[in-house]
Scaffold this motif. Structure first.
Motif, mmCIF file in Angstrom:
data_model
loop_
_atom_site.group_PDB
_atom_site.id
_atom_site.type_symbol
_atom_site.label_atom_id
_atom_site.label_comp_id
_atom_site.label_asym_id
_atom_site.label_seq_id
_atom_site.Cartn_x
_atom_site.Cartn_y
_atom_site.Cartn_z
ATOM 1 N N GLU A 1 -7.106 -2.454 -23.414
ATOM 2 C CA GLU A 1 -8.476 -2.361 -23.789
ATOM 3 C C GLU A 1 -10.115 -3.696 -23.028
ATOM 4 O OE1 GLU A 1 -10.271 -1.013 -26.375
ATOM 5 O OE2 GLU A 1 -8.151 -0.314 -27.282
ATOM 6 N N ARG A 2 -9.145 -3.635 -21.890
ATOM 7 C CA ARG A 2 -10.188 -4.705 -20.707
ATOM 8 C C ARG A 2 -10.790 -3.519 -20.063
ATOM 9 N NH1 ARG A 2 -9.413 -6.960 -15.939
ATOM 10 N NH2 ARG A 2 -7.200 -6.032 -15.891
ATOM 11 N N VAL A 3 -10.312 -2.570 -20.053
ATOM 12 C CA VAL A 3 -10.611 -1.778 -18.752
ATOM 13 C C VAL A 3 -12.455 -1.771 -19.566
ATOM 14 C CG1 VAL A 3 -10.014 0.671 -19.896
ATOM 15 C CG2 VAL A 3 -10.119 0.245 -17.588
ATOM 16 N N LEU A 4 -12.708 -1.122 -21.161
ATOM 17 C CA LEU A 4 -14.052 -0.664 -21.234
ATOM 18 C C LEU A 4 -15.081 -1.492 -20.950
ATOM 19 C CD1 LEU A 4 -12.476 -0.427 -25.015
ATOM 20 C CD2 LEU A 4 -13.310 1.232 -23.248
ATOM 21 N N GLU A 5 -14.721 -2.481 -20.820
ATOM 22 C CA GLU A 5 -15.867 -4.199 -19.990
ATOM 23 C C GLU A 5 -16.360 -3.943 -18.475
ATOM 24 O OE1 GLU A 5 -13.755 -7.965 -20.057
ATOM 25 O OE2 GLU A 5 -13.646 -7.467 -22.323
ATOM 26 N N MET A 6 -15.064 -2.274 -18.308
ATOM 27 C CA MET A 6 -15.130 -2.492 -16.496
ATOM 28 C C MET A 6 -16.566 -1.028 -16.359
ATOM 29 S SD MET A 6 -11.533 -2.770 -14.538
ATOM 30 C CE MET A 6 -12.405 -2.016 -13.136
ATOM 31 N N ARG A 7 -16.818 -0.680 -17.843
ATOM 32 C CA ARG A 7 -17.434 0.696 -17.630
ATOM 33 C C ARG A 7 -18.732 0.709 -16.090
ATOM 34 N NH1 ARG A 7 -18.328 3.926 -23.064
ATOM 35 N NH2 ARG A 7 -19.051 5.006 -21.418
ATOM 36 N N PRO A 8 -19.066 -0.520 -16.190
ATOM 37 C CA PRO A 8 -20.651 -1.005 -14.715
ATOM 38 C C PRO A 8 -19.850 -0.249 -13.441
ATOM 39 C CG PRO A 8 -20.515 -2.092 -16.715
ATOM 40 C CD PRO A 8 -19.009 -2.345 -16.933
ATOM 41 N N VAL A 9 -18.367 -1.142 -13.631
ATOM 42 C CA VAL A 9 -17.946 -1.343 -12.268
ATOM 43 C C VAL A 9 -17.510 0.312 -12.276
ATOM 44 C CG1 VAL A 9 -15.900 -1.241 -11.429
ATOM 45 C CG2 VAL A 9 -17.084 -3.298 -12.793
ATOM 46 N N PHE A 10 -17.185 0.840 -12.603
ATOM 47 C CA PHE A 10 -16.357 2.399 -12.636
ATOM 48 C C PHE A 10 -18.223 3.338 -12.573
ATOM 49 C CE2 PHE A 10 -13.081 1.435 -14.979
ATOM 50 C CZ PHE A 10 -12.002 2.103 -13.615
ATOM 51 N N GLN A 11 -19.343 3.173 -12.843
ATOM 52 C CA GLN A 11 -20.959 3.866 -12.995
ATOM 53 C C GLN A 11 -21.309 3.217 -10.968
ATOM 54 O OE1 GLN A 11 -20.715 6.060 -15.377
ATOM 55 N NE2 GLN A 11 -23.427 5.159 -15.322
ATOM 56 N N SER A 12 -20.801 1.937 -10.796
ATOM 57 C CA SER A 12 -21.129 2.242 -9.726
ATOM 58 C C SER A 12 -20.608 2.795 -9.029
ATOM 59 C CB SER A 12 -20.727 0.425 -8.915
ATOM 60 O OG SER A 12 -21.017 -0.261 -8.202
ATOM 61 N N PHE A 13 -18.765 2.692 -8.705
ATOM 62 C CA PHE A 13 -18.168 3.087 -8.134
ATOM 63 C C PHE A 13 -18.831 4.612 -7.780
ATOM 64 C CE2 PHE A 13 -15.269 6.912 -8.011
ATOM 65 C CZ PHE A 13 -14.265 6.785 -6.311
ATOM 66 N N TYR A 14 -19.295 5.635 -9.021
ATOM 67 C CA TYR A 14 -19.689 7.546 -8.240
ATOM 68 C C TYR A 14 -20.902 7.569 -8.319
ATOM 69 C CZ TYR A 14 -15.903 8.782 -11.735
ATOM 70 O OH TYR A 14 -14.857 9.241 -12.035
ATOM 71 N N ALA A 15 -21.782 6.271 -8.136
ATOM 72 C CA ALA A 15 -22.749 6.379 -7.163
ATOM 73 C C ALA A 15 -22.736 5.629 -6.030
ATOM 74 C CB ALA A 15 -23.938 4.761 -7.621
ATOM 75 N N ASN A 16 -21.519 4.848 -5.725
ATOM 76 C CA ASN A 16 -21.430 4.713 -3.714
ATOM 77 C C ASN A 16 -20.607 5.086 -3.382
ATOM 78 O OD1 ASN A 16 -23.996 2.075 -3.732
ATOM 79 N ND2 ASN A 16 -23.142 2.173 -5.845
ATOM 80 N N GLU A 17 -19.172 3.974 -3.396
ATOM 81 C CA GLU A 17 -17.757 4.912 -3.045
ATOM 82 C C GLU A 17 -17.497 6.154 -2.828
ATOM 83 O OE1 GLU A 17 -17.518 -0.228 -4.116
ATOM 84 O OE2 GLU A 17 -18.236 2.132 -4.860
ATOM 85 N N PHE A 18 -17.391 6.301 -3.959
ATOM 86 C CA PHE A 18 -17.827 8.085 -4.399
ATOM 87 C C PHE A 18 -18.334 9.342 -3.363
ATOM 88 C CE2 PHE A 18 -18.546 12.151 -7.248
ATOM 89 C CZ PHE A 18 -17.083 12.137 -7.111
ATOM 90 N N HIS A 19 -19.254 8.347 -2.728
ATOM 91 C CA HIS A 19 -18.996 9.476 -1.405
ATOM 92 C C HIS A 19 -18.459 9.572 -0.426
ATOM 93 C CE1 HIS A 19 -23.855 10.154 -2.372
ATOM 94 N NE2 HIS A 19 -23.840 8.650 -2.499
ATOM 95 N N GLY A 20 -17.758 9.129 -0.235
ATOM 96 C CA GLY A 20 -16.076 8.872 0.848
ATOM 97 C C GLY A 20 -15.968 9.926 0.200
ATOM 98 N N ALA A 21 -15.823 10.961 -1.002
ATOM 99 C CA ALA A 21 -14.810 12.300 -1.465
ATOM 100 C C ALA A 21 -15.561 13.340 -0.439
ATOM 101 C CB ALA A 21 -15.003 12.410 -2.370
#
Length: 238
Positions: free
Chosen positions: A81-101
């Motif tokens: 359940e702790r992963v639910l607190e990481m939703r903003p982290v994943f949102q940030s990933f798709y806006a930033n690091e995901f560009h590496g793909a």
């Protein structure tokens, strides 16, 4: 040529507007995601397995809730359940690091030309990408083509869709949102099983783009098929 009664063009993204090596793209995406999650104590293999389980839940969605609401409970069941607190982290990933793909894709200047040209013809253009990603992840991939969600009348994402490809109901839901009849629409995609056949089952004609073909082109009877450059001619844009 596209028949005059076709008012709306639905485009798939990955492998259609955006050419890519799908296996390389998937591997790069998961490697980048694992790097983002590693400082929070998540194992790469467990993370990837959890994403796939969440994806399966979205593909099996029966329309009673958005795909987003199908993904996260399964993802949390797999990782805690702790992963639910990481939703903003994943949102940030798709806006930033995901560009590496982007390294697993290549240029298609005709994508923007097609969208702009069809709109200039007076047609509506929809991004009918499989809604397994959040809106920010779709926007990131579109940016590699010089496009944005605002360029489309509708963009399917995991927030606004409650079905997924290859369910024909995914296409029916788009029609309902747009207030369109199947005969007014044309689906353009590179996958016989996710784009052509289910669109046809929903009553929508399809054009099969063969540059990054998924499936056997001989097993389908689309309204047209060929490279993206061939589609441009088919659409009266070349």
């Amino acid at each position: 040529m596209i028949h005059t009664n076709i008012t709306t063009i639905l485009f798939d993204l990955d492998g259609t507007l955006l050419p890519m090596d799908l296996e390389r793209f998937t591997n790069t995406y998961f490697a980048l995601l694992a790097q983002k999650a590693a400082p929070y104590g998540y194992n790469p293999k467990a993370l990837a397995a959890a994403v796939w389980q969440g994806t399966k839940a979205m593909v099996a969605n029966n329309g009673s809730a958005p795909n987003e609401a199908r993904f996260w409970p399964v993802f949390a069941r797999e990782l805690g359940e702790r992963v639910l607190e990481m939703r903003p982290v994943f949102q940030s990933f798709y806006a930033n690091e995901f560009h590496g793909a982007r390294s697993a894709t290549w240029e298609n200047p005709q994508a923007k030309q097609a969208v702009e040209g069809l709109k200039a013809q007076g047609r509506q253009v929809v991004l009918a990408t499989n809604p397994l990603f959040p809106a920010v992840g779709v926007a990131t991939r579109l940016s590699w083509l010089g496009l944005a969600p605002e360029d489309f009348a509708l963009v399917s994402t995991y927030e606004n869709s409650s079905y997924s490809k290859p369910n024909p109901a995914y296409y029916t839901q788009i029609l309902k949102k747009l207030g369109k009849q199947p005969g007014e629409c044309l689906m353009v995609g590179n996958d016989t099983q996710e784009d052509v056949l289910p669109a046809q089952k929903a009553g929508i004609q399809a054009y099969l783009v063969t540059d990054c073909l998924n499936g056997n082109a001989e097993e389908v009877q689309p309204a047209g098929k060929g490279s993206f450059a061939d589609f441009m001619e088919f659409a009266g844009l070349a």
